[in-house]
Design an enzyme around this catalytic site. Structure first.
Site, short mmCIF file in Angstrom:
data_model
loop_
_atom_site.label_atom_id
_atom_site.label_comp_id
_atom_site.label_asym_id
_atom_site.label_seq_id
_atom_site.Cartn_x
_atom_site.Cartn_y
_atom_site.Cartn_z
N SER A 114 -9.63 -0.74 7.41
CA SER A 114 -9.13 -0.48 6.06
C SER A 114 -8.51 -1.67 5.33
O SER A 114 -8.32 -1.61 4.12
CB SER A 114 -8.11 0.66 6.10
OG SER A 114 -8.76 1.89 6.18
N SER A 117 -9.67 1.56 3.23
CA SER A 117 -8.88 2.32 2.28
C SER A 117 -7.82 1.53 1.51
O SER A 117 -7.25 2.04 0.55
CB SER A 117 -8.18 3.46 3.02
OG SER A 117 -7.24 2.94 3.94
N LYS A 142 0.85 -1.20 0.00
CA LYS A 142 0.00 0.00 0.00
C LYS A 142 0.89 1.25 0.00
O LYS A 142 1.93 1.27 0.66
CB LYS A 142 -0.88 -0.03 1.25
CG LYS A 142 -1.96 1.05 1.30
CD LYS A 142 -2.83 0.85 2.54
CE LYS A 142 -3.95 1.87 2.67
NZ LYS A 142 -4.76 1.67 3.88
#
Lengths: 143, 548
Positions: free
Chosen positions: B216, B192, B97
């Site tokens: 997330s 996210s 990420k």
């Protein structure tokens, strides 16, 4: 399980609705112009629009729900690891000599310094018409 | 009690290797293939790179580190040739990420503030993966600074859920087929860590790192049909993870099966001198034991999680999963977490307060975006932050500063910390009463179309979407979302298991058992991946598993 879920359904309808219903904030939920100016100053972020202020008011109204919880004699929880000793590493330098690498991400440097524009104390820093008096002074911050 | 599950094993971690192409395998399987020389690390890396190119429209990656990846693959190849491979992760393509620092590779947090930022160091978890020979394919997309639940609020555009293009969803989609334009009504990936979830789901890597502050990692895992694991707070280092809420952030792991998540956890977990919040207890990587008997297991069903907003389908799958545990001999007990309904509001205050503090570091001076205004330092700071942050980030900074004002501090911030203790205590009480693991939904429903999703603002969305995941962060507990079945729309639904703090191994053991019973179907993306037809033989079997 089916019976259980049906039973839960009724129960949760009561509790769940509380979580999503809109609520009226204490004092009407309006944030005063002074508070807005103060927040902009502290946050160094401007609201920029009426919508942004409305968003803050909604956020405050939402937070009001906390006051429905009885927290008498409850200690605040800062970290879930509160019962453990916090590890502190020995205060010895183990890394370093990376000034070049660190500085390469800055847009403006002089020798080993970050360069900032002059003057920190400008009350209306959002107002571009105001110019700091000591124009020639540039702040530098050592790495 | 009717038994609703089939026991065919054709899931990702199952057998029948012969019928699977390399990219469709689990991490453990492809690792075995590398060891046996069926494929070389370079070939594997090239396959992934070419699939990343083919699936570029998903917008799962912000940066594809092709050169670095190929170089790492070459090095891995040399090790395999010499017979000195570094372990299970050697030569395995992974994605990270884009809020984990990667030395020499852009780390943007999907924000204009950091769009050209190149960290001079690796996050500890990144370094650990690289030390084990993993191949870094690229940096994945997210909501700006990980603030969101859809992966729709990043500076580089939204992530598209690979299931939007799956055969399963296309067959069941409600809309009329003739309306099929170039890009149909695509679905959000969840967030996210949506880029990481989409990357794993679309077979462009075998594992990905996400971060998990309020759900997330688990939320996009549920929407993209992959496993999303949030470790106990303090087990995995946060050093180099650009912080959102320091007291709740943990690195998350996204894989296609539970076993793979355990492999990655084995590499990542353990004390880090650079993160004082990692615990010092020694951590030994484990192989998940095969659970054959669940009769000693006590599964808690928190009654407060049955909210009116929960979709019928998810509710029914949740109920069936509880029945499965029960029918296999586990004790399924209704439990109460009475402060659940305050969890979201408590999170809202603590999150914005920590965000206000954390985001203060972005001032344009030392790194990141810097505006052209040079009137004064403060004017420069303010304009930099106006240009660099999106509305969501600015909004949270302002709210956080409000809650932290001298006159509000006790009333909101300290109050929220007190409520946080009550929420954490709810879990302590339930686990002390003898419950081993909690079974809950991960999300309210399946992934929704982007057009639907953006009708609500980010705060409202996050408040709704994090409802089942976020309390685990408050209490620092390990939690894992396991994909269980497809909805009537042909879209994945995930269920969550939550365990006591530092029971990560036990939690994953139960999750693996659960996963083995339900055989979540493999995503069928033949049109995108022409060499993937051989995976499609799974298509009929799994539909009998957790169906309505």
């Amino acid at each position: 399980m089916w019976a259980r879920v049906a039973r839960l359904g009724r129960w949760a309808l009561v509790g769940g609705h509380r979580a999503f219903a809109t609520e009226v904030c204490r004092g009407g939920g309006r944030v005063t112009a002074e508070v807005i100016a103060h927040l902009e100053r502290l946050a160094l972020v401007d609201f920029g629009s009426r919508e942004a202020v409305a968003r803050l008011e909604k956020a405050i109204a939402f937070a009001e729900r906390l006051h429905a919880v009885d927290t008498e004699r409850v200690e605040p929880l800062e970290s879930v690891l509160e019962d453990r000793c916090l590890y502190l590493r020995p205060d010895n330098v183990v890394e370093g000599n990376c000034v070049e690498e660190i500085l390469q991400n800055s847009h403006r440097v002089v020798e080993e310094y970050f360069v900032a524009p002059p003057g920190m104390c400008c009350a209306k820093y959002f107002n571009s018409e105001l110019r700091p008096e000591e124009e020639s002074w540039w702040c530098v911050k050592a790495l | 009690m009717t038994f609703l599950f089939s026991f065919f094993s054709l899931d990702h971690c199952g057998s029948r290797l012969g019928t699977k192409t390399m990219l469709g395998r689990s991490l453990r399987e492809v690792s075995a293939a590398l060891k046996q020389g069926q494929i070389t690390p370079t070939e594997l890396c090239q396959k992934c790179l070419s699939l990343i190119k083919k699936t570029k429209f998903l917008n799962a990656y912000i940066t594809v580190s092709e050169e670095v990846a190929l170089k790492q693959a070459e090095e891995s190849e040399r090790r395999y040739k010499k017979g000195h491979s570094l372990g299970n992760l050697d030569g395995i393509p992974v994605a990270i990420k884009d809020n984990f620092s990667t030395s020499g590779i852009k780390t943007t947090c999907a924000s204009n503030m950091l769009k050209d930022y190149i960290p001079p160091y690796n996050a500890t978890v990144v370094q650990k993966l690289l030390d084990q020979g993993a191949i870094l394919m690229g940096k994945t997309n997210l909501d700006e600074f990980a603030m969101g639940s859809g992966s729709t609020d990043g500076a580089f555009g939204p992530v598209k859920n690979p299931w939007s293009y799956s055969k399963q969803h296309k067959a069941k989609r409600k809309e009329k087929p003739h309306a099929e334009s170039e890009d149909p009504d695509w679905l959000i990936a969840g967030g996210s860590s949506g880029g990481s979830a989409a990357a794993v789901s679309a077979f462009t890597c075998f594992a990905a790192l996400g971060s998990d502050t309020g759900g997330s990692t688990r939320n996009p895992a549920a929407h993209c049909g992959v496993v999303g694991f949030k470790p106990s707070y303090g087990l995995v280092s946060r050093h180099g993870l650009i912080p959102l809420v320091n007291s709740m952030d943990v690195p998350g792991i996204l894989t296609r099966c539970v076993d793979d998540a355990a492999i990655v956890l084995g590499v990542l977990a353990g004390h880090d001198p650079k993160d004082s919040t990692t615990v010092q207890d020694p951590f030994k990587p484990f192989t998940l034991p095969t659970l054959t008997d669940v009769s000693k297991l006590r599964v808690g069903i928190p009654k407060e999680y049955l909210v009116p907003e929960l979709s019928r389908e998810v509710q029914s799958l949740w109920s069936k999963a509880a029945d499965l545990f029960e029918s296999e001999g586990a004790k399924v007990i209704e439990v109460s977490l009475p402060h659940t309904s305050y969890s979201i509001v408590c999170y809202h205050v603590l999150c914005t307060a920590e965000v206000a503090s954390n985001m203060a570091r972005f001032d344009g001076l030392e790194y990141g975006h810097r505006c052209n205004i040079d009137l004064s330092t403060e004017a420069m700071y303010a304009a930099t932050r106006r240009e660099g942050f999106n509305d969501v980030v600015r909004g949270r900074i302002l709210s956080g500063n409000y809650f932290l004002l001298k006159e509000n501090y006790e009333n909101y911030f300290v109050k929220a910390q007190k409520v946080r203790r009550l929420i954490a205590n709810d879990f302590v009480n339930v686990f002390n009463s003898g419950v081993d693991v909690l079974l809950t939904p991960t999300t309210l429903g399946e992934a929704v179309p982007y057009k639907e999703f953006i009708k609500e603002d980010n705060r409202t969305r996050s408040a709704q979407d994090d409802i089942f995941t976020q309390a685990a962060n408050m209490a620092g507990l390990p939690a894992v979302s396991v994909p269980v079945a497809l909805s009537n729309q042909g879209l994945p639904v995930g269920l969550q298991l939550i365990g006591p703090a530092f029971s990560d191994q036990q939690l994953l053991t139960v999750a693996r058992w659960f996963e083995k019973q339900i055989h979540f179907p493999v995503i069928q993306l033949q049109e995108i991946m022409d060499d993937f037809s051989s995976v499609s033989e799974n298509e009929k079997l799994p539909s009998i598993s957790l169906k309505q």
